[in-house]
Scaffold this motif. Structure first.
Motif, PDB file in Angstrom:
ATOM      1  N   VAL A 239       0.837  -1.206   0.000  1.00  0.00           N
ATOM      2  CA  VAL A 239       0.000   0.000   0.000  1.00  0.00           C
ATOM      3  C   VAL A 239       0.870   1.252   0.000  1.00  0.00           C
ATOM      4  O   VAL A 239       0.553   2.250  -0.662  1.00  0.00           O
ATOM      5  N   ARG A 240       2.001   1.209   0.716  1.00  0.00           N
ATOM      6  CA  ARG A 240       2.905   2.355   0.734  1.00  0.00           C
ATOM      7  C   ARG A 240       3.467   2.618  -0.672  1.00  0.00           C
ATOM      8  O   ARG A 240       3.539   3.767  -1.118  1.00  0.00           O
ATOM      9  N   THR A 241       3.842   1.563  -1.372  1.00  0.00           N
ATOM     10  CA  THR A 241       4.345   1.703  -2.750  1.00  0.00           C
ATOM     11  C   THR A 241       3.273   2.287  -3.658  1.00  0.00           C
ATOM     12  O   THR A 241       3.547   3.184  -4.480  1.00  0.00           O
ATOM     13  N   ILE A 242       2.051   1.800  -3.523  1.00  0.00           N
ATOM     14  CA  ILE A 242       0.928   2.300  -4.329  1.00  0.00           C
ATOM     15  C   ILE A 242       0.690   3.779  -4.050  1.00  0.00           C
ATOM     16  O   ILE A 242       0.568   4.590  -4.974  1.00  0.00           O
ATOM     17  N   ASN A 243       0.626   4.140  -2.773  1.00  0.00           N
ATOM     18  CA  ASN A 243       0.347   5.528  -2.407  1.00  0.00           C
ATOM     19  C   ASN A 243       1.435   6.479  -2.885  1.00  0.00           C
ATOM     20  O   ASN A 243       1.140   7.567  -3.399  1.00  0.00           O
ATOM     21  N   ASP A 244       2.700   6.090  -2.709  1.00  0.00           N
ATOM     22  CA  ASP A 244       3.797   6.964  -3.148  1.00  0.00           C
ATOM     23  C   ASP A 244       3.687   7.265  -4.632  1.00  0.00           C
ATOM     24  O   ASP A 244       3.867   8.409  -5.066  1.00  0.00           O
ATOM     25  N   PHE A 245       3.370   6.242  -5.403  1.00  0.00           N
ATOM     26  CA  PHE A 245       3.289   6.424  -6.855  1.00  0.00           C
ATOM     27  C   PHE A 245       2.083   7.267  -7.243  1.00  0.00           C
ATOM     28  O   PHE A 245       2.186   8.218  -8.026  1.00  0.00           O
ATOM     29  N   VAL A 246       0.915   6.928  -6.692  1.00  0.00           N
ATOM     30  CA  VAL A 246      -0.317   7.612  -7.086  1.00  0.00           C
ATOM     31  C   VAL A 246      -0.296   9.077  -6.666  1.00  0.00           C
ATOM     32  O   VAL A 246      -0.655   9.967  -7.447  1.00  0.00           O
ATOM     33  N   TYR A 247       0.139   9.359  -5.436  1.00  0.00           N
ATOM     34  CA  TYR A 247       0.165  10.751  -4.985  1.00  0.00           C
ATOM     35  C   TYR A 247       1.158  11.584  -5.789  1.00  0.00           C
ATOM     36  O   TYR A 247       0.929  12.781  -6.023  1.00  0.00           O
ATOM     37  N   ALA A 248       2.250  10.965  -6.223  1.00  0.00           N
ATOM     38  CA  ALA A 248       3.208  11.685  -7.081  1.00  0.00           C
ATOM     39  C   ALA A 248       2.561  12.046  -8.408  1.00  0.00           C
ATOM     40  O   ALA A 248       2.767  13.160  -8.932  1.00  0.00           O
ATOM     41  N   VAL A 249       1.766  11.134  -8.961  1.00  0.00           N
ATOM     42  CA  VAL A 249       1.058  11.422 -10.214  1.00  0.00           C
ATOM     43  C   VAL A 249       0.045  12.546 -10.016  1.00  0.00           C
ATOM     44  O   VAL A 249      -0.058  13.466 -10.845  1.00  0.00           O
ATOM     45  N   ILE A 250      -0.701  12.495  -8.911  1.00  0.00           N
ATOM     46  CA  ILE A 250      -1.695  13.533  -8.638  1.00  0.00           C
ATOM     47  C   ILE A 250      -1.017  14.895  -8.470  1.00  0.00           C
ATOM     48  O   ILE A 250      -1.466  15.909  -9.036  1.00  0.00           O
ATOM     49  N   ASP A 251       0.086  14.945  -7.709  1.00  0.00           N
ATOM     50  CA  ASP A 251       0.799  16.220  -7.496  1.00  0.00           C
ATOM     51  C   ASP A 251       1.312  16.776  -8.813  1.00  0.00           C
ATOM     52  O   ASP A 251       1.229  17.996  -9.056  1.00  0.00           O
ATOM     53  N   LYS A 252       1.819  15.893  -9.659  1.00  0.00           N
ATOM     54  CA  LYS A 252       2.335  16.343 -10.959  1.00  0.00           C
ATOM     55  C   LYS A 252       1.199  16.882 -11.824  1.00  0.00           C
ATOM     56  O   LYS A 252       1.350  17.880 -12.535  1.00  0.00           O
ATOM     57  N   LYS A 253       0.060  16.246 -11.756  1.00  0.00           N
ATOM     58  CA  LYS A 253      -1.095  16.684 -12.549  1.00  0.00           C
ATOM     59  C   LYS A 253      -1.615  18.038 -12.049  1.00  0.00           C
ATOM     60  O   LYS A 253      -1.977  18.910 -12.850  1.00  0.00           O
ATOM     61  N   ILE A 254      -1.628  18.233 -10.725  1.00  0.00           N
ATOM     62  CA  ILE A 254      -2.059  19.520 -10.174  1.00  0.00           C
ATOM     63  C   ILE A 254      -1.096  20.636 -10.589  1.00  0.00           C
ATOM     64  O   ILE A 254      -1.510  21.742 -10.944  1.00  0.00           O
ATOM     65  N   GLU A 255       0.201  20.311 -10.558  1.00  0.00           N
ATOM     66  CA  GLU A 255       1.206  21.291 -10.993  1.00  0.00           C
ATOM     67  C   GLU A 255       1.007  21.654 -12.460  1.00  0.00           C
ATOM     68  O   GLU A 255       1.086  22.824 -12.856  1.00  0.00           O
ATOM     69  N   GLN A 256       0.704  20.662 -13.264  1.00  0.00           N
ATOM     70  CA  GLN A 256       0.465  20.894 -14.687  1.00  0.00           C
ATOM     71  C   GLN A 256      -0.781  21.744 -14.896  1.00  0.00           C
ATOM     72  O   GLN A 256      -0.803  22.628 -15.761  1.00  0.00           O
ATOM     73  N   MET A 257      -1.811  21.511 -14.093  1.00  0.00           N
ATOM     74  CA  MET A 257      -3.037  22.283 -14.210  1.00  0.00           C
ATOM     75  C   MET A 257      -2.777  23.753 -13.909  1.00  0.00           C
ATOM     76  O   MET A 257      -3.275  24.651 -14.611  1.00  0.00           O
ATOM     77  N   GLY A 258      -1.974  24.030 -12.869  1.00  0.00           N
ATOM     78  CA  GLY A 258      -1.658  25.412 -12.533  1.00  0.00           C
ATOM     79  C   GLY A 258      -0.794  26.080 -13.583  1.00  0.00           C
ATOM     80  O   GLY A 258      -0.879  27.301 -13.784  1.00  0.00           O
ATOM     81  N   ARG A 259       0.012  25.296 -14.274  1.00  0.00           N
ATOM     82  CA  ARG A 259       0.938  25.863 -15.257  1.00  0.00           C
ATOM     83  C   ARG A 259       0.272  26.070 -16.619  1.00  0.00           C
ATOM     84  O   ARG A 259       0.515  27.073 -17.299  1.00  0.00           O
ATOM     85  N   ASP A 260      -0.574  25.134 -17.034  1.00  0.00           N
ATOM     86  CA  ASP A 260      -1.107  25.159 -18.402  1.00  0.00           C
ATOM     87  C   ASP A 260      -2.432  25.907 -18.541  1.00  0.00           C
ATOM     88  O   ASP A 260      -2.834  26.251 -19.650  1.00  0.00           O
ATOM     89  N   GLY A 261      -3.138  26.123 -17.435  1.00  0.00           N
ATOM     90  CA  GLY A 261      -4.367  26.916 -17.472  1.00  0.00           C
ATOM     91  C   GLY A 261      -5.412  26.359 -18.418  1.00  0.00           C
ATOM     92  O   GLY A 261      -5.891  25.232 -18.275  1.00  0.00           O
ATOM     93  N   GLN A 262      -5.777  27.154 -19.425  1.00  0.00           N
ATOM     94  CA  GLN A 262      -6.851  26.797 -20.349  1.00  0.00           C
ATOM     95  C   GLN A 262      -6.551  25.517 -21.121  1.00  0.00           C
ATOM     96  O   GLN A 262      -7.448  24.747 -21.448  1.00  0.00           O
ATOM     97  N   GLU A 263      -5.280  25.294 -21.403  1.00  0.00           N
ATOM     98  CA  GLU A 263      -4.904  24.091 -22.156  1.00  0.00           C
ATOM     99  C   GLU A 263      -5.232  22.827 -21.372  1.00  0.00           C
ATOM    100  O   GLU A 263      -5.606  21.798 -21.942  1.00  0.00           O
ATOM    101  N   PHE A 264      -5.108  22.924 -20.042  1.00  0.00           N
ATOM    102  CA  PHE A 264      -5.390  21.769 -19.195  1.00  0.00           C
ATOM    103  C   PHE A 264      -6.867  21.383 -19.264  1.00  0.00           C
ATOM    104  O   PHE A 264      -7.221  20.221 -19.110  1.00  0.00           O
ATOM    105  N   ALA A 265      -7.728  22.353 -19.506  1.00  0.00           N
ATOM    106  CA  ALA A 265      -9.171  22.092 -19.563  1.00  0.00           C
ATOM    107  C   ALA A 265      -9.537  21.139 -20.698  1.00  0.00           C
ATOM    108  O   ALA A 265     -10.624  20.547 -20.705  1.00  0.00           O
ATOM    109  N   LYS A 266      -8.619  20.959 -21.656  1.00  0.00           N
ATOM    110  CA  LYS A 266      -8.874  20.054 -22.776  1.00  0.00           C
ATOM    111  C   LYS A 266      -8.478  18.613 -22.456  1.00  0.00           C
ATOM    112  O   LYS A 266      -8.720  17.715 -23.254  1.00  0.00           O
ATOM    113  N   LYS A 267      -7.841  18.411 -21.292  1.00  0.00           N
ATOM    114  CA  LYS A 267      -7.408  17.067 -20.929  1.00  0.00           C
ATOM    115  C   LYS A 267      -8.617  16.144 -20.800  1.00  0.00           C
ATOM    116  O   LYS A 267      -9.668  16.542 -20.306  1.00  0.00           O
TER     117      LYS A 267
END
Length: 519
Positions: A239-267
């Motif tokens: 579960v620790r391995t799963i959580n580390d991986f998934v939360y890293a993906v979520i954090d990266k996606k949130i960072e991308q959303m803040g950076r790309d703005g309107q472009e992210f809305a097309k995801k």
């Protein structure tokens, strides 16, 4: 009529009424005991078959456990009753949620009430959008192209391949791309750091899923977890391995959303859609809830299709007539009389929605596979208050009530004397058009308010994969009654050498999906 005769008549009527009520009580008796949880553990390697044997004897029965009774049924009237008629009285319950919580948290598979309704509402909207349909179809076509390339390379080299392994890796890549918008790289086997992390996640996900299933039959699992020993110590690491991986993906996606703005809305991936939903209402769910939601969709969309495709090819190896008929239908629905349309990418472009929708025999063959090898062989519900099933058997508050798609697919009383034969024709009318059965008889996708949202999604993926493989390759058994099969390419521009496909390595029921109901 004088008083003595009237009294005698009334007495007789009262006696008959009492006898009727007594007989009625007897008819509403508790299901017969067929064994205990120990018997299930002793038959762990063949649990679906063991429960099928009991179902042929009893139809509805119970297995004793230290805490409650496990009630099993193959009666379609009972299934309809618990899935639709009295839906409010049968849900996941506290025990199921506790067993699954470490891995799946508050995701849609393990919850009832408000949390289930919220996720179901959001998911229903997303699954009904053309955006997700088109996006997922594109992912499936790309993955089928990769599969075909691996097959062609193996055929040219005369190498053996496990199609079950390829399907498992390709469906994992597919659902991860659709769920997270990330290329996991499980099929390509890349050695990059990100793909190594993805491979570690996939292994942990598999191991944790199987441990969750085992918890349902292990009365000591809570003690093991408390003491952090044996399988439960390993569960924490997974579960620790799963959580580390998934939360890293979520954090990266949130960072991308803040950076790309309107472009992210097309995801178009599911995680991005949920993040955009959260933007409208920041308090509606946190990252933990996101993690739970996506992992639940992953478990729904991976082993289900991989297992079905594996058994599908195995059955086609056993009957060349059916395989030839499916391949002919694929060709007629896509390229017609044109034998060569170019490469595999040109062929996948022919797999339009109309073409896929016209493949009735392929749809029937996949459905027949699901009838005999359902991804969820036994689905569990918790009884919230004392009740009586339509067949007259009583169930008590706290009992788990299991309907059994695997056993039901093998009941002669439901499917006739040829119940255990692979016969796609049973699903077609005289014009060759697919005709569905009652979802309370064919229960592979559940029914009622919790009917599987991804049903059409799963069929689309399986049909695209199957169409590409059967257009390009011919599958044959290596030896009669053997566990091995041979795959030969069927197009002259591909190598005529062979690759090998194994019989699926285990019966349905040894993975997490056997205890996860459709959402």
């Amino acid at each position: 009529m004088d008083s003595p005769l009237l009294l005698a008549a009334l007495s007789s009527l009262l006696l008959l009424l009492a006898m009727y009520l007594a007989l009625g009580k007897r008819r509403r008796s508790y299901p017969p005991v067929a064994g205990t949880v120990l018997h299930q553990l002793l038959n762990w390697g063949r649990l679906p078959e063991y429960l099928t044997e009991l179902s042929r004897r009893y139809r509805t029965f119970r297995m004793l456990t230290p805490t409650c009774n496990y009630v099993y049924t193959v009666d379609p009237a009972n299934v309809e009753y618990i899935l639709r008629t009295n839906f409010a009285n049968y849900g996941k319950g506290a025990m199921t949620h506790e067993v699954m919580e470490d891995l799946l948290g508050d995701g849609i598979f393990g919850v009832d009430g408000t949390k289930w309704r919220h996720q179901r509402k959001v998911a229903s909207f997303e699954f009904s959008t053309r955006m997700l349909r088109d996006y997922s179809s594109g992912v499936f076509r790309d993955m089928a192209t990769q599969l075909a390339g691996i097959g062609a390379a193996a055929a040219a080299a005369g190498e053996r391949l496990s199609m079950e392994d390829l399907f498992t890796r390709s469906t994992l890549d597919s659902i991860f791309k659709i769920g997270f918008g990330v290329n996991l790289g499980a099929l390509s086997g890349s050695n990059s750091n990100s793909n190594q992390e993805g491979a570690a996640f996939a292994r942990a996900f598999d191991d944790a899923s199987e441990q969750v299933l085992y918890r349902f039959f292990d009365p000591l699992w809570k003690a093991k977890r408390l003491l952090n020993v044996l399988s439960e110590a390993a569960m924490k690491r997974w579960v620790r391995t799963i959580n580390d991986f998934v939360y890293a993906v979520i954090d990266k996606k949130i960072e991308q959303m803040g950076r790309d703005g309107q472009e992210f809305a097309k995801k178009q991936d599911i995680l991005s859609r949920f993040l955009l939903e959260r933007e409208k209402d920041p308090g509606c769910f946190d990252n933990k809830y996101l993690r739970d939601i996506i992992l639940n969709f992953m478990i729904a969309g991976r082993d289900t299709t991989a297992g079905t495709l594996s058994w599908f090819l195995y059955d086609l190896c056993r009957d060349q007539r059916i395989q030839d008929k499916v391949a002919r239908e694929v060709r007629e629905a896509t390229t017609g009389d044109h034998q060569d349309v170019g490469g595999v990418q040109e062929f996948t472009a022919c797999l339009t929605e109309d073409a896929i929708g016209s493949m009735h025999y392929l749809h029937a063959a996949l459905t027949e596979t699901l009838r005999l090898y359902p991804a969820v062989p036994s689905d569990v519900k918790c009884c919230f208050s004392d009740d009586t099933l339509p067949d007259g058997h009583a169930v008590r508050r706290g009992d788990t009530v299991n309907y059994q798609p695997y056993a039901m697919g093998r009941m002669k009383l439901l499917w006739g004397d040829a119940a255990e034969e692979f016969r796609p024709e049973r699903w077609l009318d005289d014009d060759g058009v697919f005709v569905p059965e009652s979802p309370y008889k064919f229960t592979a996708f559940q029914a009622g308010p919790r009917i599987c949202l991804g049903k059409e999604f799963a069929y689309r993926q399986m049909k695209i994969f199957a169409a590409v493989l059967l257009y390009l390759f011919k599958f044959e058994m290596w030896e009669r009654d053997s566990r091995w099969g041979i795959v030969r390419c069927s197009r002259s521009k591909w190598s005529a050498r062979s690759m090998f496909v194994r019989r699926p390595g285990h019966q349905p029921g040894t993975s997490m999906v056997s205890v996860c109901a459709c959402i």
